[in-house]
Each structure stands twice: as C-alpha cells, then as structure tokens.
Design a protein around this motif. Structure first.
Motif, mmCIF file in Angstrom:
data_model
loop_
_atom_site.group_PDB
_atom_site.id
_atom_site.type_symbol
_atom_site.label_atom_id
_atom_site.label_comp_id
_atom_site.label_asym_id
_atom_site.label_seq_id
_atom_site.Cartn_x
_atom_site.Cartn_y
_atom_site.Cartn_z
ATOM 1 N N SER A 111 -14.955 -5.424 -17.255
ATOM 2 C CA SER A 111 -14.494 -5.549 -15.923
ATOM 3 C C SER A 111 -13.024 -5.069 -15.802
ATOM 4 C CB SER A 111 -14.808 -6.674 -14.931
ATOM 5 O OG SER A 111 -13.913 -7.873 -15.557
ATOM 6 N N GLY A 112 -12.478 -4.690 -14.756
ATOM 7 C CA GLY A 112 -11.329 -4.446 -14.519
ATOM 8 C C GLY A 112 -10.468 -5.523 -14.668
ATOM 9 N N ALA A 113 -10.737 -6.766 -14.393
ATOM 10 C CA ALA A 113 -9.888 -7.802 -14.213
ATOM 11 C C ALA A 113 -9.783 -8.358 -15.676
ATOM 12 C CB ALA A 113 -10.650 -8.876 -13.222
ATOM 13 N N GLU A 114 -10.894 -8.086 -16.383
ATOM 14 C CA GLU A 114 -10.994 -8.669 -17.779
ATOM 15 C C GLU A 114 -10.017 -7.548 -18.615
ATOM 16 O OE1 GLU A 114 -15.029 -8.826 -19.630
ATOM 17 O OE2 GLU A 114 -14.174 -9.787 -21.311
ATOM 18 N N SER A 138 0.153 -5.180 -4.924
ATOM 19 C CA SER A 138 -0.668 -4.491 -5.907
ATOM 20 C C SER A 138 -2.079 -5.172 -5.762
ATOM 21 C CB SER A 138 -0.060 -4.675 -7.351
ATOM 22 O OG SER A 138 0.295 -6.136 -7.472
ATOM 23 N N PHE A 139 -2.909 -4.614 -6.771
ATOM 24 C CA PHE A 139 -3.994 -5.314 -6.837
ATOM 25 C C PHE A 139 -4.688 -5.243 -8.300
ATOM 26 C CE2 PHE A 139 -8.658 -6.211 -7.202
ATOM 27 C CZ PHE A 139 -8.941 -7.052 -6.257
ATOM 28 N N HIS A 140 -4.827 -6.284 -8.925
ATOM 29 C CA HIS A 140 -5.410 -6.029 -10.318
ATOM 30 C C HIS A 140 -6.449 -6.854 -10.688
ATOM 31 C CE1 HIS A 140 -1.805 -3.755 -11.399
ATOM 32 N NE2 HIS A 140 -0.899 -4.597 -10.707
ATOM 33 N N GLY A 141 -7.085 -7.465 -9.758
ATOM 34 C CA GLY A 141 -8.455 -8.367 -10.154
ATOM 35 C C GLY A 141 -8.304 -9.682 -9.552
ATOM 36 N N VAL A 191 1.712 -2.052 -13.367
ATOM 37 C CA VAL A 191 1.869 -1.342 -12.178
ATOM 38 C C VAL A 191 0.493 -0.480 -11.996
ATOM 39 C CG1 VAL A 191 3.230 0.612 -13.366
ATOM 40 C CG2 VAL A 191 3.537 0.248 -10.932
ATOM 41 N N GLU A 192 0.224 -0.137 -10.804
ATOM 42 C CA GLU A 192 -0.895 0.914 -10.730
ATOM 43 C C GLU A 192 -0.162 2.116 -10.119
ATOM 44 O OE1 GLU A 192 -3.928 -0.810 -7.724
ATOM 45 O OE2 GLU A 192 -1.989 -2.074 -7.411
ATOM 46 N N PRO A 193 -0.532 3.411 -10.996
ATOM 47 C CA PRO A 193 0.084 4.822 -10.594
ATOM 48 C C PRO A 193 0.015 5.205 -9.032
ATOM 49 C CG PRO A 193 -1.293 4.838 -12.450
ATOM 50 C CD PRO A 193 -1.639 3.600 -12.051
ATOM 51 N N ALA A 224 0.118 0.200 -17.433
ATOM 52 C CA ALA A 224 -0.717 0.844 -16.282
ATOM 53 C C ALA A 224 -2.206 0.589 -16.114
ATOM 54 C CB ALA A 224 -0.294 2.373 -16.611
ATOM 55 N N ASP A 225 -2.044 0.425 -14.836
ATOM 56 C CA ASP A 225 -3.677 -0.125 -14.373
ATOM 57 C C ASP A 225 -4.311 1.056 -13.754
ATOM 58 O OD1 ASP A 225 -6.021 -1.051 -13.203
ATOM 59 O OD2 ASP A 225 -5.066 -2.812 -12.494
ATOM 60 N N GLU A 226 -5.206 1.704 -14.563
ATOM 61 C CA GLU A 226 -5.923 2.932 -14.088
ATOM 62 C C GLU A 226 -7.193 2.325 -13.946
ATOM 63 O OE1 GLU A 226 -5.033 6.280 -13.892
ATOM 64 O OE2 GLU A 226 -3.430 6.639 -14.997
ATOM 65 N N VAL A 227 -7.501 1.265 -13.361
ATOM 66 C CA VAL A 227 -8.791 0.907 -13.239
ATOM 67 C C VAL A 227 -9.501 1.743 -12.010
ATOM 68 C CG1 VAL A 227 -10.356 -0.915 -12.316
ATOM 69 C CG2 VAL A 227 -8.627 -1.582 -14.286
ATOM 70 N N GLN A 228 -8.861 2.224 -10.947
ATOM 71 C CA GLN A 228 -9.398 2.754 -9.757
ATOM 72 C C GLN A 228 -8.843 4.168 -9.897
ATOM 73 O OE1 GLN A 228 -9.281 2.238 -5.021
ATOM 74 N NE2 GLN A 228 -9.126 0.387 -6.332
ATOM 75 N N THR A 229 -7.760 4.457 -10.422
ATOM 76 C CA THR A 229 -7.359 5.838 -10.498
ATOM 77 C C THR A 229 -7.944 6.820 -11.745
ATOM 78 O OG1 THR A 229 -5.201 5.111 -11.836
ATOM 79 C CG2 THR A 229 -4.907 5.483 -9.263
ATOM 80 N N ALA A 253 -11.472 1.016 -16.223
ATOM 81 C CA ALA A 253 -12.949 0.137 -16.024
ATOM 82 C C ALA A 253 -13.432 0.857 -15.107
ATOM 83 C CB ALA A 253 -12.767 -1.302 -15.260
ATOM 84 N N LYS A 254 -14.152 0.475 -13.974
ATOM 85 C CA LYS A 254 -14.899 1.119 -12.851
ATOM 86 C C LYS A 254 -15.687 2.182 -13.259
ATOM 87 C CE LYS A 254 -12.116 -0.318 -8.960
ATOM 88 N NZ LYS A 254 -12.970 -1.324 -8.074
ATOM 89 N N SER A 255 -15.365 3.727 -13.081
ATOM 90 C CA SER A 255 -16.144 4.785 -13.403
ATOM 91 C C SER A 255 -16.309 4.968 -14.968
ATOM 92 C CB SER A 255 -15.372 5.977 -12.925
ATOM 93 O OG SER A 255 -15.714 6.107 -11.747
#
Ligand code: PLP
Length: 451
Positions: A111-114, A138-141, A191-193, A224-229, A253-255
């Motif tokens: 998962s993203g949080a993991e 921000s959101f990181h899980g 940071v999320e981009p 860099a957290d690209e879990v969503q981007t 993560a995610k996709s």
C-alpha cells in the motif's frame, strides 16, 4: 446477497458510521460489473467513474490485458519464501530505468502508507537523525509513521503522540523548510509533487528542485511521494519529471497494482540502500510478507508496459488540457465554480464557500445542518448531484472537502470527458448559487437522516 443484507452486515460488522456517511449521497449503491471507465448497477445503468479510486485506476477497471497477465501466472507459486522471485527482479529493473535520476533499488509492499513507512525508516537508519519534516495539508497515509507526516490536524489529533519529532511546514515555502533543516537533525523531508488530498495543489515552479538542494546541503533526504501522481496521472510517467527532480527515495502505490492488486513500493539509490541494509545482518530489518508476490509483480509489469505502449502519458497531457480548458470556460460562466487547477488528468474543482445561510430554512436544526454542509461538504454536495442526477462518480479531496477531484482512468475517451463536462454544466446551471445547491442536497440528506 441482497443490498439490504449487505448494508446490514456492514452496519453490524464493519464501519457503521462510514456506511451512514456514504449513504447520505447514495454512495452505497450496489454495482455488479465494471469495465474501463464504466461501472454498471443492478438495473444495467452505466455510471462513469471519474474518481478512479483516487488515482489507483489509471488503466481503468478490469483492463483485459491486466486480467490476462493475472491468468498467465496462475499456476506459479504466489508466495514462496524459499525462492527469489523472477517477476520481482524484472519489475525492479524496469522501475529503475523508468524512475528519475539514479534511483535503483526497490522495496515492494502492499500500500501507499506502507511505502511511506518504509521510506521513513530508510531515512532514519541511513542518516541516524531523528526528525521528519512534511508539508501542511499533505497526505501520506494513515499508519502511524505515515500519519505523523500527514499535515491534517483532524487525522493526527486523536492518535497523538505520533512519531517525534515531526514538523509541518507550509507547502511551497522554502524559507520555512530551511528553518527546520538548519539544526542538521532532519532525516528526511517528505513531499508530494502535487498535493492530492490537500485539494490538488501545485507548488510554485522550482520549489521541488530547490527543496532537494536544501536537503542535500543539510544532509537530509528528500522523499517524493508519487503514490497518487505516478504512472502517467499528470501527463508524465512521474510528476517529478516536470521539474527534473531526482528524489533520494520515491514512494509508489495505487496504479502500480493495475487497479487489481494492492501494491506499493519505494525505490532509492544504490548508495542509500547499501548504507541502510547492505549487510546480511541488516537484510531482514525491513520486510513485508506479501511484498513482491508473483501476481502483484505480474500486474505491475503489465501496467508499466501498457502505459508505455499505449502512449498514455502523451494522451493524458492532451486530454488533460482539453478538460482543463473546458472547465475554465465553465468557471467563467458560473461563479459557483471558484477554481480549476491541476495537471494532466489530476484536476481539482474548488467551489465557492457560501456566507452563512439566512432564514431561508425555517427549522433551526435545518439551518445548522445547512451551514455545516456549506462550510465542510460543498464538494460532496456537487459530487452527490453528479452521481444522483448524471451517474458520474467523483468525490471530494480528504483534506479539503470544498474541492472535488477529477481523476478518471487515463483511457477515458473524449466523448466521456464531454459527458462529464455537460453534466457539470447542468449542475452548475441548475443552481443559481450555493444556497440552492446546499438546499437541494440538504433536502435529500435530511430525508435520509429521518429514515
Ligand atoms: N500518499 C499519497 C500521496 C496518497 O494520496 C495516499 C492515498 O491517498 C497515500 C500515500 C496512502 O496510500 P494507501 O491508501 O494505499 O495507504
């Protein structure tokens, strides 16, 4: 099972309050099949999924080639600790070629949080420093470490004490970041981009590369957290590419899981990884039972191949600019739509905050509810109208309920984008202002509250 039974079991054995919340805008509707951008209810009605599981469905629902990839590995062992997995090897190599800079070594999880947990631990063990810096909003899980660097008070407060010290700075503000780095006690800045759950917020140009320079200067790592981007969502394979940012650790993560498998990863440089886990003694310090399992890796490999071979990044740029241009036209026409922002097919729509509602609603209870909804749930009212009247699925961003995010699968067609644009225009034009929107949403919500 009948839907009433499903609801009853959810209410009895799962998160009953969440069921109540979702049912307020009919987000408890049963769906029986899904393909691409479309999902179908029991009566065969088609709904367009413009939420895309918060960026986890870049290839849409049940992509046929992803399903084939799953079929192909059906007879292989999925989990086998006495072997090293070939598909994990191939995936790690491909990721190292695709990701920016000299990122090379991957860790696979679920998962993203993991992925964020793994990245924070990596930064701690490599630098030996205690502190984490993150951005407000921000959101990181929601696991403990990830929550500690998630800049939303509502989520953090009930769980304190969190990972300590962790400090929030305003997104886009380099001076505040430097202020935190000055003591030389920072393990990492995460940071999320583009802030996703914060309401689809892009940082000022140059922020990410300057932040990386500052981190390097103070011997802190940039995560860099690209879990969503990630995976084409913003029109490049990774959003970092726009600024040519080369993070020390990249979270994914995610996709990555092709919309089918729960999958997460972080990837880092050889040097960082070796310094953290580069001896046999340290080889088991951070692991995850299902990390790098066969089916997840097969799906991830196919996802990457499809995004590349179908030129989805380029397509996403073109569809995104088409969508954003038309949304901006709506913004000019309808004051309720306050802002349109984003990149590629990661788009946020912010709605005008109403002033306090007046005597229009006769019951005091009703007026209070209206004010609350107006301030906190404008996004969900619009999402409710899009869903109930136009069969289009959207949702508000977690940290900013006044914004709905538009994140359809990247395979969305122009015809489907037009259907969404027409539906949104119909919602905006049928409400003279926010009070009428709030009123209309409130009536159905109050009706449900009485049930
Ligand atoms: N990081 C970002 C940027 C996210 O958007 C999310 C989820 O929305 C996460 C991390 C957490 O991912 P997960 O829900 O898979 O734990």
């Amino acid at each position: 099972m009948q839907q009433a039974k499903v609801k009853e079991l959810h209410t009895d054995y799962l998160n009953a309050s969440l069921v109540t919340l979702l049912s307020l805008i009919n987000f408890d509707t049963p769906f029986v099949s899904a393909q691409g951008v479309s999902v179908y209810d029991e009566c065969g009605n088609e709904y367009l999924d413009f939420l895309g599981a918060y960026g986890a469905l870049n290839l849409g629902h049940n992509h046929p080639h992803i399903m084939e990839a799953l079929d192909k590995v059906q007879s292989l062992p999925n989990l086998l600790q006495c072997s090293i997995n070939g598909l994990a090897a191939a995936l790690a190599k491909n990721l190292s070629h695709l990701t920016p800079g000299n990122l090379k070594r991957s860790f696979f999880c679920n998962s993203g949080a993991e992925a964020v947990e793994g990245a924070l631990k990596l930064a701690r063990i490599v630098t030996g420093k205690p502190k984490f810096v993150y951005c407000n909003n921000s959101f990181h899980g929601k696991t403990f470490g990830a929550l500690s660097v998630t800049g939303r008070e509502k989520y953090q407060a009930p769980f304190r004490p969190l990972l300590n010290p962790s400090v929030g700075v305003p997104f886009g503000d380099l001076d505040s970041l430097q202020e935190q780095l000055r003591e030389n006690d920072v393990a990492a800045f995460i940071v999320e981009p583009i802030q996703g759950e914060g309401g689809i917020i892009e940082p000022p140009k140059g922020y990410l590369t300057q932040a990386k320079k500052l981190c390097a200067h103070y011997d802190a790592l940039l995560i860099a957290d690209e879990v969503q981007t990630g995976f084409g969502r913003t029109g490049t394979f990774f959003a970092c590419e726009t600024e040519n940012l080369q993070p020390d650790i990249l979270c994914l993560a995610k996709s990555l899981g092709g919309g089918i498998m729960p999958m997460g990863a972080y990837i880092t440089t050889d040097e960082i990884w070796r310094s953290a886990y580069g001896t046999m003694e340290k080889a088991l310090l951070h692991t995850s039972t299902f990390g790098g399992n066969t089916t997840a890796c097969a799906v991830a490999l196919k996802t990457i191949e499809l995004i590349q071979s179908q030129n989805l990044c380029q397509e996403t740029q073109e569809k995104g600019s088409y969508l954003i241009t038309h949304l901006n036209n709506l913004k000019k026409k309808y004051p309720l739509l306050k802002d349109v922002r984003g990149r590629g097919l990661m788009v946020g729509l912010e709605f005008q905050q109403p002033e306090k509602s007046s005597g229009k609603f006769s019951l005091r209870f009703t007026r209070n509810v209206v004010n609350k909804l107006a301030q906190e749930y404008m996004g969900s009212l619009v999402a409710g109208e899009l869903f109930n009247k136009h069969r289009i699925i959207t949702a508000y961003t977690l940290n900013n309920p006044n914004v709905i995010r538009i994140e359809p699968p990247l395979i969305v067609t122009y015809e489907q984008l037009d259907r969404f644009l027409n539906a949104l225009e119909s919602v905006l034009s049928s409400h003279t202002g926010f009070l009428s929107m709030v009123g209309s949403g409130t009536k159905s919500i109050l009706a449900k509250m009485r049930n």
